[in-house]
Write a protein that holds these residues in place. Structure first.
Motif, mmCIF file in Angstrom:
data_model
loop_
_atom_site.group_PDB
_atom_site.id
_atom_site.type_symbol
_atom_site.label_atom_id
_atom_site.label_comp_id
_atom_site.label_asym_id
_atom_site.label_seq_id
_atom_site.Cartn_x
_atom_site.Cartn_y
_atom_site.Cartn_z
ATOM 1 N N MET A 1 0.830 -1.200 0.000
ATOM 2 C CA MET A 1 0.000 0.000 0.000
ATOM 3 C C MET A 1 0.866 1.251 0.000
ATOM 4 O O MET A 1 2.022 1.229 0.431
ATOM 5 C CB MET A 1 -0.938 -0.013 1.210
ATOM 6 C CG MET A 1 -1.957 -1.140 1.164
ATOM 7 S SD MET A 1 -3.132 -1.124 2.543
ATOM 8 C CE MET A 1 -4.054 0.385 2.189
ATOM 9 N N LEU A 2 0.289 2.333 -0.488
ATOM 10 C CA LEU A 2 0.995 3.603 -0.596
ATOM 11 C C LEU A 2 0.581 4.530 0.533
ATOM 12 O O LEU A 2 -0.615 4.744 0.762
ATOM 13 C CB LEU A 2 0.682 4.275 -1.934
ATOM 14 C CG LEU A 2 1.032 3.474 -3.186
ATOM 15 C CD1 LEU A 2 0.472 4.169 -4.421
ATOM 16 C CD2 LEU A 2 2.530 3.282 -3.312
ATOM 17 N N ALA A 3 1.564 5.063 1.253
ATOM 18 C CA ALA A 3 1.282 6.111 2.237
ATOM 19 C C ALA A 3 0.947 7.371 1.456
ATOM 20 O O ALA A 3 1.764 7.876 0.685
ATOM 21 C CB ALA A 3 2.495 6.334 3.141
ATOM 22 N N ARG A 4 -0.266 7.874 1.616
ATOM 23 C CA ARG A 4 -0.714 8.983 0.769
ATOM 24 C C ARG A 4 -0.109 10.302 1.230
ATOM 25 O O ARG A 4 -0.262 10.713 2.376
ATOM 26 C CB ARG A 4 -2.243 9.045 0.764
ATOM 27 C CG ARG A 4 -2.850 7.859 0.035
ATOM 28 C CD ARG A 4 -4.183 8.168 -0.585
ATOM 29 N NE ARG A 4 -5.303 7.943 0.286
ATOM 30 C CZ ARG A 4 -6.249 7.015 0.107
ATOM 31 N NH1 ARG A 4 -6.156 6.178 -0.916
ATOM 32 N NH2 ARG A 4 -7.263 6.922 0.927
ATOM 33 N N ARG A 5 0.568 10.968 0.294
ATOM 34 C CA ARG A 5 1.141 12.286 0.547
ATOM 35 C C ARG A 5 0.049 13.338 0.456
ATOM 36 O O ARG A 5 -1.037 13.081 -0.090
ATOM 37 C CB ARG A 5 2.249 12.580 -0.465
ATOM 38 C CG ARG A 5 3.392 11.592 -0.436
ATOM 39 C CD ARG A 5 4.432 11.936 -1.484
ATOM 40 N NE ARG A 5 5.053 13.219 -1.217
ATOM 41 C CZ ARG A 5 5.338 14.109 -2.156
ATOM 42 N NH1 ARG A 5 5.031 13.878 -3.407
ATOM 43 N NH2 ARG A 5 5.929 15.241 -1.851
ATOM 44 N N PRO A 6 0.302 14.549 0.976
ATOM 45 C CA PRO A 6 -0.697 15.619 0.854
ATOM 46 C C PRO A 6 -1.146 15.803 -0.592
ATOM 47 O O PRO A 6 -0.331 15.848 -1.518
ATOM 48 C CB PRO A 6 0.069 16.849 1.382
ATOM 49 C CG PRO A 6 1.047 16.289 2.359
ATOM 50 C CD PRO A 6 1.479 14.973 1.773
ATOM 51 N N GLY A 7 -2.437 15.921 -0.768
ATOM 52 C CA GLY A 7 -3.030 16.021 -2.093
ATOM 53 C C GLY A 7 -3.668 14.716 -2.539
ATOM 54 O O GLY A 7 -4.700 14.721 -3.217
ATOM 55 N N TRP A 8 -3.082 13.586 -2.134
ATOM 56 C CA TRP A 8 -3.603 12.290 -2.557
ATOM 57 C C TRP A 8 -4.887 11.919 -1.828
ATOM 58 O O TRP A 8 -5.608 11.024 -2.276
ATOM 59 C CB TRP A 8 -2.546 11.208 -2.373
ATOM 60 C CG TRP A 8 -1.567 11.220 -3.501
ATOM 61 C CD1 TRP A 8 -0.391 11.905 -3.556
ATOM 62 C CD2 TRP A 8 -1.713 10.558 -4.757
ATOM 63 N NE1 TRP A 8 0.217 11.702 -4.776
ATOM 64 C CE2 TRP A 8 -0.572 10.881 -5.526
ATOM 65 C CE3 TRP A 8 -2.684 9.722 -5.302
ATOM 66 C CZ2 TRP A 8 -0.396 10.387 -6.817
ATOM 67 C CZ3 TRP A 8 -2.505 9.236 -6.586
ATOM 68 C CH2 TRP A 8 -1.366 9.567 -7.330
ATOM 69 N N GLU A 9 -5.205 12.620 -0.726
ATOM 70 C CA GLU A 9 -6.486 12.356 -0.066
ATOM 71 C C GLU A 9 -7.659 12.743 -0.967
ATOM 72 O O GLU A 9 -8.795 12.288 -0.760
ATOM 73 C CB GLU A 9 -6.566 13.100 1.270
ATOM 74 C CG GLU A 9 -6.803 14.593 1.193
ATOM 75 C CD GLU A 9 -5.556 15.403 0.814
ATOM 76 O OE1 GLU A 9 -5.673 16.636 0.611
ATOM 77 O OE2 GLU A 9 -4.468 14.787 0.746
ATOM 78 N N ARG A 10 -7.413 13.561 -1.989
ATOM 79 C CA ARG A 10 -8.458 13.924 -2.949
ATOM 80 C C ARG A 10 -8.745 12.810 -3.955
ATOM 81 O O ARG A 10 -9.807 12.781 -4.577
ATOM 82 C CB ARG A 10 -8.054 15.188 -3.703
ATOM 83 C CG ARG A 10 -7.937 16.439 -2.839
ATOM 84 C CD ARG A 10 -7.095 17.528 -3.502
ATOM 85 N NE ARG A 10 -7.542 17.838 -4.858
ATOM 86 C CZ ARG A 10 -6.802 18.512 -5.741
ATOM 87 N NH1 ARG A 10 -5.581 18.935 -5.402
ATOM 88 N NH2 ARG A 10 -7.275 18.762 -6.956
ATOM 89 N N HIS A 11 -7.801 11.901 -4.115
ATOM 90 C CA HIS A 11 -7.913 10.882 -5.156
ATOM 91 C C HIS A 11 -9.163 10.018 -5.027
ATOM 92 O O HIS A 11 -9.872 9.797 -6.025
ATOM 93 C CB HIS A 11 -6.650 10.008 -5.153
ATOM 94 C CG HIS A 11 -6.596 9.005 -6.245
ATOM 95 N ND1 HIS A 11 -7.144 7.753 -6.134
ATOM 96 C CD2 HIS A 11 -6.052 9.055 -7.496
ATOM 97 C CE1 HIS A 11 -6.944 7.071 -7.243
ATOM 98 N NE2 HIS A 11 -6.288 7.835 -8.089
ATOM 99 N N PRO A 12 -9.517 9.514 -3.828
ATOM 100 C CA PRO A 12 -10.692 8.637 -3.760
ATOM 101 C C PRO A 12 -12.010 9.351 -4.014
ATOM 102 O O PRO A 12 -13.006 8.694 -4.334
ATOM 103 C CB PRO A 12 -10.646 8.093 -2.321
ATOM 104 C CG PRO A 12 -9.267 8.359 -1.835
ATOM 105 C CD PRO A 12 -8.819 9.600 -2.538
ATOM 106 N N VAL A 13 -12.053 10.663 -3.835
ATOM 107 C CA VAL A 13 -13.335 11.369 -3.892
ATOM 108 C C VAL A 13 -13.367 12.439 -4.984
ATOM 109 O O VAL A 13 -14.237 13.306 -4.978
ATOM 110 C CB VAL A 13 -13.674 12.002 -2.530
ATOM 111 C CG1 VAL A 13 -13.858 10.921 -1.480
ATOM 112 C CG2 VAL A 13 -12.608 13.003 -2.089
ATOM 113 N N VAL A 14 -12.417 12.390 -5.921
ATOM 114 C CA VAL A 14 -12.427 13.387 -6.992
ATOM 115 C C VAL A 14 -13.742 13.278 -7.766
ATOM 116 O O VAL A 14 -14.221 12.183 -8.068
ATOM 117 C CB VAL A 14 -11.211 13.207 -7.930
ATOM 118 C CG1 VAL A 14 -11.239 11.872 -8.654
ATOM 119 C CG2 VAL A 14 -11.115 14.348 -8.925
ATOM 120 N N ASP A 15 -14.348 14.413 -8.036
ATOM 121 C CA ASP A 15 -15.631 14.452 -8.735
ATOM 122 C C ASP A 15 -16.696 13.626 -8.022
ATOM 123 O O ASP A 15 -17.498 12.918 -8.653
ATOM 124 C CB ASP A 15 -15.483 13.966 -10.183
ATOM 125 C CG ASP A 15 -14.720 14.965 -11.054
ATOM 126 O OD1 ASP A 15 -14.695 16.155 -10.686
ATOM 127 O OD2 ASP A 15 -14.160 14.563 -12.079
#
Length: 411
Positions: A185-199
């Motif tokens: 698994m990837l430790a999510r860096r700042p900004g990547w928390e948007r990836h699961p909920v984009v749009d």
């Protein structure tokens, strides 16, 4: 025109990303997805190949930290956005980008490179091995039930807005706990928390906007699920499908409660999950696994960029002291003999002149690195050669992981 490979400039991004979209079929992403990818692009780690003013090749490398056996998060280059224009195939464009990229990754001091492949056949020649698989399922919830452990009455399920900042923070905390426990698994860096909920508010392909349900115990978030509902009807009535995006939980009761919720949504008769761990516990909770239509496929491809540093970065399930004879035509600095000595507390891996115990290529080391592919299985396929009797069993046991490695999302 002379073909030129150079580091990407911010002013070139639109053209560069347009070339990437065209290479993948020419269907543009949504505004939200495109904006997110621009925000996440690391320009000094991205390259383009140009034929005059035309971009004919793209490649990037995110600066990730990858969870490995033992729980350490190891620096890894997340190879991404790789494309070659259809007009410039078989002209060395991809090889030139892979050459530049791996040289750069080595200079950055990152011992691993990882990627997901549009076509698995492409990246073996550059030293990547398939290190994780993911499980997909199409579950007939009209006929399959979930067994829930005792204590489910202590779990409260609450529907929330997935893009609410407080909700996102709570979900990221649950995700981070999973990263610490599972390799791959990837430790999510700042900004990547948007990836699961984009749009999150977008409705597409007949599906609802993204929905989120939290599992809480004593006011604390102990799990969550993200999903879409795809309503459908025929003459016999409703037969909607739940499209599962994410489901994480900190304990078995919260986990089973979330699955039971998905199985019980009105007007639906199926749950479709596209990316779950190979050892996902739902397989052992369902009443009829045959009606879950399970399928495995390759997911994360991994390459040791620096063999010694990579093997030292993880721990080993059982004590190991073995000499590898490694071949690596694309990154010759890895060629030669390496002595790995380690256990559950740590490891060293150094060059040696001692006789080799096992012979293999860097591809096999990459495949076995996270513990999801056994060296013994690779040996039975003729890809690992045992020189010292007993060395294969020793190394294969040491490299194994009690929890299957998993990459939960692409990049």
């Amino acid at each position: 025109m002379t073909i030129e490979l150079r580091v990407l400039e911010p002013a070139e991004w639109d053209t560069w990303y347009g070339a990437l979209e065209l290479a993948f079929g020419g269907v543009p992403e949504t505004v939200g997805e495109t904006r997110l990818m621009r925000d996440l692009t690391e320009f000094d780690r991205s390259v383009g190949v140009w034929d005059g003013d035309e971009c004919v090749g793209t490649a990037g490398a995110f600066s990730f930290r990858l969870s490995v056996p033992g729980g350490v998060q190891v620096p890894a280059a997340g190879v991404t956005m790789v494309s070659v224009a259809a007009t410039h195939r078989r002209r060395g464009v991809l090889t030139s980008m892979m050459r530049r990229q791996l040289d750069d990754v080595r200079s950055w001091g990152e011992p691993l490179a990882v990627l997901t492949a549009s076509e698995p056949v492409i990246y073996g020649r550059y030293g990547y091995g398939v290190a994780t698989e993911h499980l997909s399922a199409e579950i007939d919830t009209s006929r399959v039930r979930i067994a829930i452990p005792g204590g489910s009455d202590e779990v409260r399920l609450r529907r929330v807005k997935p893009d609410d900042p407080a909700v996102r923070d709570a979900c990221e905390a649950v995700y981070a706990a999973e990263v610490a426990a599972r390799p791959g698994m990837l430790a999510r860096r700042p900004g990547w928390e948007r990836h699961p909920v984009v749009d999150a508010g977008k409705v597409r392909d007949g599906m609802s906007a993204l929905q989120c349900v939290l599992a809480e115990r004593d006011g604390e978030v102990v799990g969550f699920t993200l999903f879409h509902n795809k309503p459908e009807w025929d003459r016999s009535g409703p037969k909607g499908t739940i499209e599962l995006r994410d489901l994480y939980a900190l304990d078995p009761v919260a986990y089973a409660s979330l699955w039971d919720f998905l199985f019980s949504i009105d007007l639906t008769s199926a749950v479709r999950a596209g990316n779950r761990p190979a050892d996902d516990p739902f397989q052992y909770l369902v009443s009829d696994v045959r009606r879950c239509r399970l399928r495995l496929r390759d997911s994360l491809h991994l390459r040791p960029v620096e063999v010694g540093a990579a093997l030292e970065a993880r721990t080993y399930r059982t004590p190991v002291d073995v000499v590898f004879e490694v071949t690596d035509a694309f990154c010759p600095w890895n060629e030669g003999r390496w002595r790995l000595s380690g256990d559950a507390k740590g490891a060293t891996c150094e060059r040696t002149a001692d006789q080799a115990d096992l012979a293999l290529s860097v591809n096999e080391l990459g495949a076995a690195y996270l513990g999801g592919v056994s060296l013994a299985a690779l040996a039975r396929a003729g890809r690992v050669r045992e020189i010292r009797p007993g060395a294969l069993s020793e190394a294969s046991a040491a490299f194994s992981s009690e929890i299957a490695p998993w990459l939960p999302h692409g990049f």
